[in-house]
Design a protein around this motif. Sequence first.
Motif, PDB file in Angstrom:
ATOM      1  N   GLY A 215       9.933 -23.272  13.317  1.00 29.62           N
ATOM      2  CA  GLY A 215      10.759 -24.476  13.329  1.00 29.62           C
ATOM      3  C   GLY A 215      11.262 -24.883  11.966  1.00 29.62           C
ATOM      4  N   HIS A 216      10.662 -24.317  10.909  1.00 29.77           N
ATOM      5  CA  HIS A 216      11.030 -24.741   9.560  1.00 29.77           C
ATOM      6  C   HIS A 216      11.659 -23.621   8.746  1.00 29.77           C
ATOM      7  CE1 HIS A 216       9.082 -28.468  10.497  1.00 29.77           C
ATOM      8  NE2 HIS A 216       8.017 -27.809  10.878  1.00 29.77           N
ATOM      9  N   ILE A 217      12.175 -22.592   9.438  1.00 36.04           N
ATOM     10  CA  ILE A 217      12.943 -21.592   8.708  1.00 36.04           C
ATOM     11  C   ILE A 217      14.322 -22.167   8.397  1.00 36.04           C
ATOM     12  CG2 ILE A 217      11.733 -19.652   9.774  1.00 36.04           C
ATOM     13  CD1 ILE A 217      14.151 -19.223  11.572  1.00 36.04           C
ATOM     14  N   PRO A 218      14.913 -21.813   7.240  1.00 36.91           N
ATOM     15  CA  PRO A 218      16.251 -22.310   6.907  1.00 36.91           C
ATOM     16  C   PRO A 218      17.266 -21.818   7.933  1.00 36.91           C
ATOM     17  CG  PRO A 218      15.160 -21.380   4.976  1.00 36.91           C
ATOM     18  CD  PRO A 218      14.327 -20.999   6.163  1.00 36.91           C
ATOM     19  N   TRP A 219      18.117 -22.734   8.398  1.00 40.22           N
ATOM     20  CA  TRP A 219      19.076 -22.373   9.444  1.00 40.22           C
ATOM     21  C   TRP A 219      20.460 -22.888   9.103  1.00 40.22           C
ATOM     22  CZ3 TRP A 219      18.100 -18.735  12.736  1.00 40.22           C
ATOM     23  CH2 TRP A 219      18.888 -18.563  13.886  1.00 40.22           C
TER      24      TRP A 219
ATOM     25  N   CYS B 118      14.403 -33.015   8.489  1.00 39.96           N
ATOM     26  CA  CYS B 118      13.337 -32.554   9.365  1.00 39.96           C
ATOM     27  C   CYS B 118      12.059 -33.349   9.067  1.00 39.96           C
ATOM     28  CB  CYS B 118      13.120 -31.056   9.132  1.00 39.96           C
ATOM     29  SG  CYS B 118      11.824 -30.316  10.132  1.00 39.96           S
ATOM     30  N   THR B 119      11.068 -33.221   9.944  1.00 40.75           N
ATOM     31  CA  THR B 119       9.792 -33.890   9.712  1.00 40.75           C
ATOM     32  C   THR B 119       9.101 -33.366   8.452  1.00 40.75           C
ATOM     33  OG1 THR B 119       8.730 -32.284  11.188  1.00 40.75           O
ATOM     34  CG2 THR B 119       9.387 -34.398  12.141  1.00 40.75           C
ATOM     35  N   CYS B 120       9.473 -32.156   8.015  1.00 43.03           N
ATOM     36  CA  CYS B 120       8.868 -31.591   6.807  1.00 43.03           C
ATOM     37  C   CYS B 120       9.567 -32.069   5.547  1.00 43.03           C
ATOM     38  CB  CYS B 120       8.888 -30.066   6.864  1.00 43.03           C
ATOM     39  SG  CYS B 120      10.517 -29.335   6.612  1.00 43.03           S
TER      40      CYS B 120
ATOM     41  N   GLU C 152      14.686 -26.792  13.386  1.00 41.06           N
ATOM     42  CA  GLU C 152      14.338 -27.913  14.272  1.00 41.06           C
ATOM     43  C   GLU C 152      15.368 -29.033  14.211  1.00 41.06           C
ATOM     44  OE1 GLU C 152      10.382 -29.453  14.127  1.00 41.06           O
ATOM     45  OE2 GLU C 152       9.514 -27.594  14.906  1.00 41.06           O
ATOM     46  N   ASN C 153      16.230 -29.025  13.197  1.00 42.79           N
ATOM     47  CA  ASN C 153      17.346 -29.972  13.187  1.00 42.79           C
ATOM     48  C   ASN C 153      18.421 -29.581  14.187  1.00 42.79           C
ATOM     49  OD1 ASN C 153      16.263 -31.646  11.291  1.00 42.79           O
ATOM     50  ND2 ASN C 153      17.368 -30.777   9.559  1.00 42.79           N
ATOM     51  N   THR C 154      18.290 -28.396  14.771  1.00 45.02           N
ATOM     52  CA  THR C 154      19.220 -27.902  15.789  1.00 45.02           C
ATOM     53  C   THR C 154      18.535 -27.692  17.130  1.00 45.02           C
ATOM     54  OG1 THR C 154      20.477 -26.759  14.055  1.00 45.02           O
ATOM     55  CG2 THR C 154      20.882 -26.065  16.316  1.00 45.02           C
ATOM     56  N   VAL C 155      17.267 -27.254  17.101  1.00 46.79           N
ATOM     57  CA  VAL C 155      16.530 -26.936  18.322  1.00 46.79           C
ATOM     58  C   VAL C 155      15.285 -27.817  18.398  1.00 46.79           C
ATOM     59  CG1 VAL C 155      15.430 -25.116  19.673  1.00 46.79           C
ATOM     60  CG2 VAL C 155      17.350 -24.554  18.176  1.00 46.79           C
ATOM     61  N   SER C 156      15.411 -28.973  19.026  1.00 46.65           N
ATOM     62  CA  SER C 156      14.291 -29.897  19.227  1.00 46.65           C
ATOM     63  C   SER C 156      14.793 -31.078  20.042  1.00 46.65           C
ATOM     64  CB  SER C 156      13.723 -30.398  17.893  1.00 46.65           C
ATOM     65  OG  SER C 156      14.669 -31.202  17.210  1.00 46.65           O
TER      66      SER C 156
ATOM     67  N   GLU D  33      21.434 -21.329  19.985  1.00 44.42           N
ATOM     68  CA  GLU D  33      20.832 -21.251  18.656  1.00 44.42           C
ATOM     69  C   GLU D  33      19.392 -20.746  18.744  1.00 44.42           C
ATOM     70  OE1 GLU D  33      22.572 -21.921  15.633  1.00 44.42           O
ATOM     71  OE2 GLU D  33      24.086 -21.647  17.205  1.00 44.42           O
ATOM     72  N   ALA D  34      18.667 -21.211  19.756  1.00 47.89           N
ATOM     73  CA  ALA D  34      17.289 -20.732  19.951  1.00 47.89           C
ATOM     74  C   ALA D  34      17.278 -19.233  20.206  1.00 47.89           C
ATOM     75  CB  ALA D  34      16.627 -21.477  21.104  1.00 47.89           C
ATOM     76  N   ALA D  35      18.223 -18.759  21.007  1.00 42.85           N
ATOM     77  CA  ALA D  35      18.268 -17.330  21.338  1.00 42.85           C
ATOM     78  C   ALA D  35      18.514 -16.479  20.106  1.00 42.85           C
ATOM     79  CB  ALA D  35      19.352 -17.075  22.381  1.00 42.85           C
ATOM     80  N   LYS D  36      19.375 -16.948  19.208  1.00 37.84           N
ATOM     81  CA  LYS D  36      19.631 -16.180  17.977  1.00 37.84           C
ATOM     82  C   LYS D  36      18.350 -16.007  17.172  1.00 37.84           C
ATOM     83  CE  LYS D  36      24.408 -17.816  17.593  1.00 37.84           C
ATOM     84  NZ  LYS D  36      25.339 -18.698  16.851  1.00 37.84           N
ATOM     85  N   ALA D  37      17.553 -17.086  17.096  1.00 34.08           N
ATOM     86  CA  ALA D  37      16.280 -16.984  16.381  1.00 34.08           C
ATOM     87  C   ALA D  37      15.327 -16.035  17.087  1.00 34.08           C
ATOM     88  CB  ALA D  37      15.654 -18.376  16.243  1.00 34.08           C
TER      89      ALA D  37
END
Length: 309
Positions: A154-158, A165-167, A174-178, A222-226
């Motif tokens: 969730g915290h990889i650069p995207w 983000c929470t981090c 996670e700014n895109t998928v959450s 976006e989730a699928a790309k990851a």
Amino acid sequence: MKIYPGTIDVAVTNYLGELIASEEVHTPTSDPKTVASEISAIVAGLATPTARFSGKCLGLGIALPGAVEVDGTIRKSLLGWDAVNFKQLVQQGVGLPVMVDNDVNVLAQGHLLFGQAQGRQNALVVTIGRGFGLGIVVRGAVYRGKNGMAAEIGHIPWTMTADYCTCGRSDCIENTVSDRAALQHYRMRRGESRVVTIETLRERCRQGDPDAVEVFRIMGREAAKAIVSLTDVFAPEVVILSGEGLNAGHALTDAIYGEWSSYGERMPFRPVEWVLDSWDNFHWARSAVSLVFDELIFPGAIKGPVFGP
């Protein structure tokens, strides 16, 4: 136990992992000491004559969102905790061995023992909901990396966004998928500031609200790309998709499968089985018993890179 913002889900099992009793307890989660005290009260209640079972409690496994170090210290959790040794807090009050781990690692461990990863050597467990989570199974064991801090997908650069983000970073996936991202994107599409709950947004998606549907379609792509990137690295036998976010319905899952297929057509040499996990809070809590099994029942088993440094 599985700890969420506002609730603790409790599952009691026997040696076979069969569910004996379960309960959902509502409690404030902003203060870890309060949560630890609530857990102590729950455990004390298990030993009363009114409990729905009898027998000795061997230990307590706890799953929670966030990065969890091997000593039980929580880092940058969705619960709002940081640098909190939660294992120590709980241990002081329950008088039992306590194991604490990231909730998606626990879910992956549960799938190894009870679920869709049984007999598998390599698998990925991907969750979508409050965050974007990952559990990695390598050579039949959950991989946790140095000090237990692996798999924080969730915290990889995207993509750089205006939101943090929470981090504390503004480029995490996670700014895109959450859930938080879905709500933010929906409000932007509607041009309104009125607060909508994530449950309402998922319901609107299931009913065909075009803005809600598009929000979850974008999230799915976006989730699928990851996930494609992860399969390129790990070449798993199976990808298990889970999380409360799946309650949005087909808009999300169809987008994930569609985007995956567009890449998969160019990867015929790497077949991967997909499993859609049924969402159940107590499934996660029940999975936490696997921590007890590993440490207390099968301590001599060859488990791979689990709790080591």
